[in-house]
Design a protein around this motif. Structure first.
Motif, mmCIF file in Angstrom:
data_model
loop_
_atom_site.group_PDB
_atom_site.id
_atom_site.type_symbol
_atom_site.label_atom_id
_atom_site.label_comp_id
_atom_site.label_asym_id
_atom_site.label_seq_id
_atom_site.Cartn_x
_atom_site.Cartn_y
_atom_site.Cartn_z
ATOM 1 N N VAL A 229 -5.409 1.775 -0.202
ATOM 2 C CA VAL A 229 -4.879 3.134 -0.393
ATOM 3 C C VAL A 229 -6.033 4.126 -0.515
ATOM 4 N N ILE A 230 -7.087 3.703 -1.213
ATOM 5 C CA ILE A 230 -8.258 4.587 -1.354
ATOM 6 C C ILE A 230 -8.882 4.806 0.021
ATOM 7 N N PHE A 231 -9.026 3.705 0.763
ATOM 8 C CA PHE A 231 -9.563 3.771 2.122
ATOM 9 C C PHE A 231 -8.709 4.699 2.976
ATOM 10 N N ALA A 232 -7.390 4.643 2.769
ATOM 11 C CA ALA A 232 -6.473 5.454 3.576
ATOM 12 C C ALA A 232 -6.367 6.879 3.056
ATOM 13 N N ARG A 233 -7.128 7.203 2.017
ATOM 14 C CA ARG A 233 -7.134 8.549 1.466
ATOM 15 C C ARG A 233 -5.737 9.062 1.168
ATOM 16 N N TRP A 234 -4.909 8.203 0.586
ATOM 17 C CA TRP A 234 -3.600 8.590 0.085
ATOM 18 C C TRP A 234 -2.706 9.207 1.166
ATOM 19 N N ASN A 235 -2.881 8.734 2.398
ATOM 20 C CA ASN A 235 -2.048 9.210 3.499
ATOM 21 C C ASN A 235 -1.241 8.029 4.019
ATOM 22 N N SER B 53 0.834 -1.204 0.000
ATOM 23 C CA SER B 53 0.000 0.000 0.000
ATOM 24 C C SER B 53 0.868 1.254 0.000
ATOM 25 N N LEU B 54 2.014 1.229 0.668
ATOM 26 C CA LEU B 54 2.896 2.405 0.617
ATOM 27 C C LEU B 54 3.408 2.619 -0.800
ATOM 28 N N GLY B 55 3.773 1.514 -1.468
ATOM 29 C CA GLY B 55 4.233 1.619 -2.848
ATOM 30 C C GLY B 55 3.137 2.181 -3.741
ATOM 31 N N GLU B 56 1.930 1.644 -3.566
ATOM 32 C CA GLU B 56 0.808 2.102 -4.384
ATOM 33 C C GLU B 56 0.480 3.562 -4.067
ATOM 34 N N CYS B 57 0.576 3.911 -2.793
ATOM 35 C CA CYS B 57 0.309 5.289 -2.369
ATOM 36 C C CYS B 57 1.248 6.247 -3.086
ATOM 37 N N LEU B 58 2.521 5.908 -3.117
ATOM 38 C CA LEU B 58 3.513 6.761 -3.785
ATOM 39 C C LEU B 58 3.201 6.875 -5.277
ATOM 40 N N THR B 59 2.884 5.736 -5.903
ATOM 41 C CA THR B 59 2.588 5.759 -7.337
ATOM 42 C C THR B 59 1.344 6.592 -7.622
ATOM 43 N N GLU B 60 0.298 6.373 -6.810
ATOM 44 C CA GLU B 60 -0.960 7.083 -7.067
ATOM 45 C C GLU B 60 -0.826 8.572 -6.785
ATOM 46 N N LYS B 61 0.028 8.933 -5.811
ATOM 47 C CA LYS B 61 0.232 10.360 -5.543
ATOM 48 C C LYS B 61 0.747 11.067 -6.781
ATOM 49 N N SER B 62 1.431 10.340 -7.654
ATOM 50 C CA SER B 62 1.955 10.966 -8.868
ATOM 51 C C SER B 62 0.904 10.967 -9.970
ATOM 52 N N GLY B 63 -0.309 10.473 -9.671
ATOM 53 C CA GLY B 63 -1.386 10.555 -10.656
ATOM 54 C C GLY B 63 -1.521 9.321 -11.519
ATOM 55 N N GLN C 288 -21.856 11.298 -5.093
ATOM 56 C CA GLN C 288 -22.013 12.749 -5.135
ATOM 57 C C GLN C 288 -20.712 13.508 -5.282
ATOM 58 N N ARG C 289 -19.620 12.901 -4.835
ATOM 59 C CA ARG C 289 -18.394 13.693 -4.819
ATOM 60 C C ARG C 289 -17.185 12.813 -5.125
ATOM 61 N N ALA C 290 -16.176 13.423 -5.659
ATOM 62 C CA ALA C 290 -14.920 12.714 -5.843
ATOM 63 C C ALA C 290 -14.286 12.526 -4.465
ATOM 64 N N ALA C 291 -13.457 11.496 -4.335
ATOM 65 C CA ALA C 291 -12.865 11.203 -3.032
ATOM 66 C C ALA C 291 -12.028 12.387 -2.551
ATOM 67 N N ARG C 292 -12.247 12.777 -1.321
ATOM 68 C CA ARG C 292 -11.504 13.883 -0.737
ATOM 69 C C ARG C 292 -10.041 13.489 -0.573
ATOM 70 N N GLY C 293 -9.137 14.398 -0.873
ATOM 71 C CA GLY C 293 -7.719 14.131 -0.670
ATOM 72 C C GLY C 293 -7.096 13.324 -1.785
ATOM 73 N N ALA C 294 -7.883 12.971 -2.785
ATOM 74 C CA ALA C 294 -7.356 12.153 -3.864
ATOM 75 C C ALA C 294 -6.546 13.005 -4.826
ATOM 76 N N PRO C 295 -5.458 12.451 -5.365
ATOM 77 C CA PRO C 295 -4.739 13.170 -6.416
ATOM 78 C C PRO C 295 -5.682 13.371 -7.599
ATOM 79 N N MET C 296 -5.798 14.603 -8.081
ATOM 80 C CA MET C 296 -6.877 14.901 -9.036
ATOM 81 C C MET C 296 -6.609 14.366 -10.433
ATOM 82 N N GLU C 297 -5.370 13.988 -10.712
ATOM 83 C CA GLU C 297 -5.088 13.454 -12.039
ATOM 84 C C GLU C 297 -5.477 11.980 -12.128
ATOM 85 N N LEU C 298 -5.793 11.386 -10.984
ATOM 86 C CA LEU C 298 -6.045 9.957 -10.934
ATOM 87 C C LEU C 298 -7.321 9.610 -11.700
#
Lengths: 510, 306
Positions: free
Chosen positions: B234-240, B28-38, B292-302
């Motif tokens: 990672v989605i559950f953890a809101r990219w933190n 999940s840390l690896g995925e978090c880093l990758t997803e943070k880059s979009g 109703q809404r995009a996930a809060r805290g999510a990288p917007m390019e994702l």
């Protein structure tokens, strides 16, 4: 002197067979505000992109402080001291103001010492006329604040020439005056020269020292702003042959029965935050109600909720005293039509033909269809008729609509939405990005619909458009209607104050 | 169950949270880093299996467990590099490529790992944090995978790095607005490639934890979808990264319920309890979704948030 002297001599730029710029000559005196005017497609954006390094000019030359320079990359333009504020935002929405400014400054250290950086940024901001919370994120900022952040990003680099592409389109009149006034002060103090792209004559006469007009890639007018009148500028922009079309004729008529009634409507934004908070308004037959406001105050969500693109959280919407949800059968029964913003995206299917797009509202109904079978010939015949009647420039009714220019796409949508006599028309920023001819066409059609007894609700970020077209103006701020006035005796400054949310309770009662 | 059995169960879950959760944490840390880059790398499931095989093989061949761990990381980085390069091409969908990488990683691992079913490789040592206690259960629960503290440090490092380093800011900018990054002259593909490879390396350490600690051998059913669960996590953890840590421990604990019940002598329907992490994944995705809404805290390019 830190401010830049910039001359372009007969700059030319060609894209394929299209000559975007052929003889663009511009002279910016140091420490002045220079306005650049022109219709859409006149080459304003191409010219400034040649200056900021996004394009390289094919011919002509650029002189900076009298020395010829070739600019081939944005980084090079930046090194020369040219900063550019774009029309669309280039801030990073999810990062704080401090982080955005730090990224814009460039040359990031490997490890960031925030205490020092914040102190430096706070000191920097004190030297500018703008104040922003360093910890706010652009997703939480209003459009006006984002625009200020864009300008701050450029000021941080201490540019010698600052280029702004229609910077005031998202600001209230007061905010626009504040921003432009501050930039002019900076320019006159000799800190930088300013090149301002705009289409508002008011800004030219109030804030610019010099003005240059482009038409079809050529300079057609250049002179002191004080010596030019709006009429002369408009003539230069459109060519002598065409003059400003007469404003649409408003038929004097008492408003009819209530068509649209919105009561305590609540709608959420993209991120789940309340965007429309208990909004109430009504529109009567035969009147245009204009919704004024700074963009981002719930207009988009309101219109999406009315047209069925967004779910209601609370409140009610009634058309002709019947509940209305924007469903297709309701639209057909109650004759509700809409002109959403960005029509190619929200009102058309880009890959389908002009004829198919014109039939989107009623292709399954007689006479276009018979028991589920579609008469394609009838759809095409009607399209040919509408193309002729509305003066739509297209290669034919079979051409994909995405091949049309913005003005003609809007004419197609207008033809579809007003040809069948609509009883309620929901309109959002109908002339955004259109040229003069298309603007007057659209405005005339809307007025005709109103004169014929249609109820029109129109959202626009252009206060002048609302003042000229609407019968009644309501101001939306933070998702609520905060002020209402008849358009005929509306006061720009008062409207502007309410748009900015700086209203006094006593004024509300007035 | 008696009170004593309850205590044993809780202890087993605590131990299991760390034992089972460590691979989740790294992936999940690896995925978090990758997803943070979009960019999404669904291929991390393949990365996990492939790196587990590579780590096991290297540890067996060199008789050094730490060389095995390093090999696992490098193998993960290599497979992620393929993902990153293919995704750098225009008009390529990262989710489709990710599924391809997942199948490729699994296939390669099964093919190359045939000779590794039988042998025994050296194992990652345990940190005996429970020696102060006389209870065998407490001692067992506090035998901690030596990679776990590394994951803990990594989570803290990522959390700090995202806001306090040049690299962190660049990764987040590219993940939030490719337009803004281009306007500032940053190479969007370059940053994403680097983040994907680094993410693959980190996920590879999770693979090493699987084959070299728990269960500690190589077989084809080793991962059974943990790499995919980590994406949901990672989605559950809101990219933190710190919430990734908490989520990984939660899933680890859920995964340990089945074996723990068996160990206290409650064996009925244990397959059902083994399915708990998967049920939990569905439940969490249901609870955190919103139309109703995009996930809060999510990288917007994702892709998933648009």
């Amino acid at each position: 002197m830190h401010a830049m002297t910039l001359d372009t001599l007969a700059l030319g730029k060609r894209f394929g067979s299209f000559q975007a710029l052929s003889d663009a000559t511009l002279q910016i005196r140091p420490g002045t505000v220079h306005a650049l005017l022109g219709e859409n497609g006149a080459g304003k954006s191409t010219l400034v992109k040649c200056l900021s390094g996004y394009y390289t000019a094919d011919s002509g030359s650029i002189l900076i402080d009298g020395r010829e320079q070739t600019i081939t990359a944005p980084a090079q333009a930046r090194a020369l001291g040219i900063g550019m504020v774009y029309q669309h935002f280039t801030v990073v929405p999810g990062m704080t103001v401090a982080e955005n400014l730090l990224l814009a400054r460039g040359a990031l250290p490997p490890v960031i010492h925030w205490a020092g950086v914040r102190r430096a940024l706070t000191n920097f901001m004190a030297t500018t006329p703008f104040r922003l919370d360093l910890d706010a994120r652009p997703v939480e900022l209003s459009a006006g604040e984002k625009q200020k952040l864009e300008i701050l990003k450029q000021l941080l680099l201490q540019p010698r020439l600052l280029i702004l592409d229609e910077p005031t389109s998202v600001l209230t009149p007061q905010e626009a005056d504040e921003v432009l006034g501050a930039l002019r002060e900076r320019a006159h103090a000799g800190m930088c020269s300013v090149l301002l792209i705009t289409h508002k004559f008011r800004e030219v006469t109030a804030f610019a020292d010099d003005v240059t007009v482009l038409r079809r890639g050529c300079q057609v007018f250049s002179g002191r702003a004080t010596d030019s009148t709006p009429a002369a500028l408009a003539e230069a922009m459109m060519g002598v042959a065409r003059s400003l079309p007469a404003p649409p004729q408003r038929l004097l008529q008492p408003p009819g029965p209530e068509r649209l009634h919105v009561s305590q409507l609540q709608v959420n934004g993209d991120r789940g935050e309340p965007a429309v908070r208990g909004l109430t308004l009504s529109v009567h037959a035969g009147e245009i109600v204009g919704v004024a406001g700074v963009s981002g105050n719930g207009q988009r969500e309101l219109m999406q909720a009315l047209t069925g693109q967004r779910q209601h959280v609370g409140g009610s919407v009634q058309v002709d005293q019947q509940p209305f949800h924007g469903w297709r059968h309701e639209n057909q029964r109650l004759c509700v039509r809409s002109l959403p913003e960005e029509p190619l995206l929200n009102a058309c299917v880009g890959a389908l033909s002009v004829a198919d797009n014109m039939a989107l509202r009623d292709f399954e109904q007689a006479p276009l269809a018979w028991h589920g079978w579609i008469h394609w010939s009838r759809i095409r015949a009607r399209a040919r008729e509408w193309i002729a009647r509305h003066g739509i420039k297209t290669q034919g009714e079979r051409a994909p609509i995405s091949s049309l220019s913005g003005g003609n796409v809007q004419r197609v949508v207008l033809a579809r939405e007003v040809s069948v006599s609509a009883r309620l028309l929901l309109v959002s920023n109908p002339v955004f990005g259109l040229d003069f001819a298309a603007v007057s066409d659209v405005h005339r059609r809307l007025m005709e619909a109103r004169n014929a007894g249609c109820a029109v609700l129109m959202v626009s970020e252009d206060l002048d458009e609302l003042l000229s077209l609407a019968d009644r103006i309501v101001v939306i701020s933070a998702g609520q209607i905060v002020f209402e006035t008849m358009a005929a005796n509306a006061d720009r400054n008062l409207l502007g104050r309410h748009m900015g949310g700086h209203d006094q309770p006593t004024e509300l009662a007035a | 169950m008696s009170a004593h059995a309850w205590v044993d169960l809780l202890l087993a879950m605590l131990g299991g949270a760390i034992r089972v959760g460590t691979p989740f944490l790294f992936v999940s840390l690896g995925e978090c880093l990758t997803e943070k880059s979009g960019r999404i790398n669904l291929g991390l499931e393949g990365v996990l299996v492939f790196s587990a095989m590579a780590g096991f093989g290297a540890a067996w061949l060199t008789s050094s467990v730490w060389l095995g761990v390093l090999a696992a990381g490098l193998a993960g980085g290599l497979l992620a590099l393929v993902h990153g390069l293919v995704c750098s091409l225009p008009q390529v969908n990262d989710i489709a490529v990710g599924i391809g990488i997942m199948l490729l990683g699994n296939g390669l691992a099964f093919y190359l790992g045939k000779p590794l079913m039988e042998p025994q490789a050296p194992q990652i040592p345990s940190l005996m944090l429970g020696d102060w206690s006389s209870s065998a259960n407490v001692q067992a629960a506090l035998h901690i995978n030596a990679l776990f503290p590394l994951g803990l440090a990594l989570a803290l490092l990522l959390r700090w790095g995202f806001t306090h380093t040049r690299w962190g800011l660049l990764v987040r900018m590219v993940g939030d607005s490719a337009d803004a990054a281009r306007a500032l002259g940053t190479s969007v593909n370059g940053v994403r490639l680097a983040a994907t490879v680094a993410g693959g390396f980190i996920a590879g350490l999770g693979g090493a934890s699987l084959s070299l600690y728990y269960p500690g051998s190589w077989n084809e059913g080793l991962s059974s979808g943990q790499g995919l669960i980590a994406v949901a996590l990672v989605i559950f953890a809101r990219w933190n990264p710190l919430r990734c840590l908490a989520a990984a421990l939660l899933f680890g604990a859920a995964g340990a319920v089945g074996p723990a019940l068996q160990s206290v002598g409650y064996g009925a329907a244990y397959q059902l309890f083994n399915a708990l992490p998967y049920a939990l994944t569905l439940l969490i995705l249901l609870l955190t979704c919103s139309p109703q809404r995009a996930a809060r805290g999510a990288p917007m390019e994702l892709g998933v948030t648009r």
